[in-house]
Design a protein around this motif. Structure first.
Motif: not given
Length: 364
Positions: A115-119
């Motif tokens: 989520e933090k990396l927008g995967l």
């Protein structure tokens, strides 16, 4: 609400059944029947965290890492573990740990990194084996639908993004009861034959007791014929690590800078740059050297984890970029997950997010 109820809510989110064998999860200190006054959510349970719980009138600490990992032979205050346990007992603080149960959860530690990396297009990196089972049973045709409904309600029939999945085969069943039998259909001592249906449903291992209970509570027969087998199917929503893709590919240096900012880390140790674009990303919070080959096998361009040793970096074999972002840094947002889940489920007392930074490592 009692402590046991908090454990039940955590089990709904990430079943403790799927903790790794080496781990120590669940209620570590306290009594499951204690009434809950307030809950403090933390990554680690230190003395300062127990003091924080006392000051904020929280008698339950929900921690990611277990404070008791190996056996305690004495509690005399010689180590931080002994001091934490002693202080918790003295002040009636209950301590719960979730650790690898949340590591294995599809909505757990690694999902938060993604989520933090927008995967996007996320999947489990190393699916947990032998966690899918199949129930086969037999019932009169007119009872088949009610049995299926009960099994579905108990959690059976969920496969990936689908639920209420089952398979039914029609046939002829036969049985003969002895003098002590009380057959629902037919007579004692006389072979009965009639239309029946064979029911097939799959379920996750941790649901076995409730699935079997649902079968017995719904099935009309005095003796229920059924069989349970463990399947080799890959579990799509359970296992260590995750793999996904970036919306837009990046070059390696831009990605490392993006990673540093997104995961709020002061230092990234990485293997040799390969002068290629980063698109497919594998992640595993905490110590993840064991998953390097899995990340390579899944075609990842980079593998993000922690606690890599000197020789681990050689195993990149010029096939993948390894990025060690730090153990604490890879798991730091985990307590937010737990806090959000408990806050959503409980409204009648405080769910407090610990303000203490428990990272034991400092950077110069």
């Amino acid at each position: 609400m009692i402590v046991k109820d908090v454990l039940s809510l955590l089990n709904d989110f990430s079943p403790l059944f799927y903790s790794e064998d080496f781990d120590n999860t669940g209620l570590l200190v306290g009594d499951p029947t204690n009434a809950v006054k307030g809950i403090l959510v933390t990554l680690d349970t230190l003395e300062s965290v127990i003091d924080e719980a006392i000051s904020k009138n929280c008698n339950v600490v929900v921690s990611f890492h277990p404070i008791i990992f190996s056996g305690l032979k004495k509690i005399i205050g010689r180590s931080y573990v002994e001091r934490v346990v002693a202080k918790a007992i003295k002040n009636d603080i209950n301590i719960i740990a979730v650790h690898t149960a949340l590591d294995n959860s599809f909505q757990g530690v690694n999902a938060k990194i993604c989520e933090k990396l927008g995967l996007v297009n996320r999947a489990v990196l190393i699916p947990k084996e032998q966690t899918v089972k199949k129930l086969v049973t037999y019932a009169p045709q007119k009872e088949c639908q009610s049995i299926l409904e009960a099994l579905f309600k108990a959690g059976a029939g969920a496969i990936g993004n689908y639920d209420e999945c089952g398979f039914v085969v029609q046939g002829i069943g036969s049985y003969r009861g002895n003098e002590s039998a009380n057959p629902v259909i037919g007579e004692k001592g006389v072979r009965h034959q009639g239309p029946e249906e064979q029911i097939h449903v799959t379920f996750q291992s941790h649901l076995e007791n409730q699935v079997v209970a649902a079968l017995f509570n719904t099935h009309p027969y005095e003796e229920v014929a059924y069989g349970i087998t463990t399947l080799e199917n890959t579990n799509q929503h359970l296992g260590m690590g995750m793999i996904g893709t970036l919306e837009n590919e990046m070059n390696e240096t831009d990605f490392l800078l993006f990673l540093k900012q997104s995961m709020n880390t002061q230092c990234i140790r990485h293997s040799s740059l390969l002068n290629k674009k980063i698109k497919k990303v594998a992640v595993l919070g905490g110590s993840g050297s064991f998953a390097i080959k899995a990340a390579i096998g899944k075609g990842a361009d980079v593998f993000i984890t922690a606690d890599l040793k000197y020789h681990d970096f050689y195993t990149a074999e010029n096939e993948i970029l390894l990025a060690d972002i730090g153990h604490y840094e890879s798991e730091q947002y985990t307590k937010e997950l737990l806090h959000a889940h408990l806050t959503k489920k409980i409204s009648n007392f405080a769910i407090v997010l610990s303000e203490i930074n428990t990272n034991p490592i400092s950077y110069f």
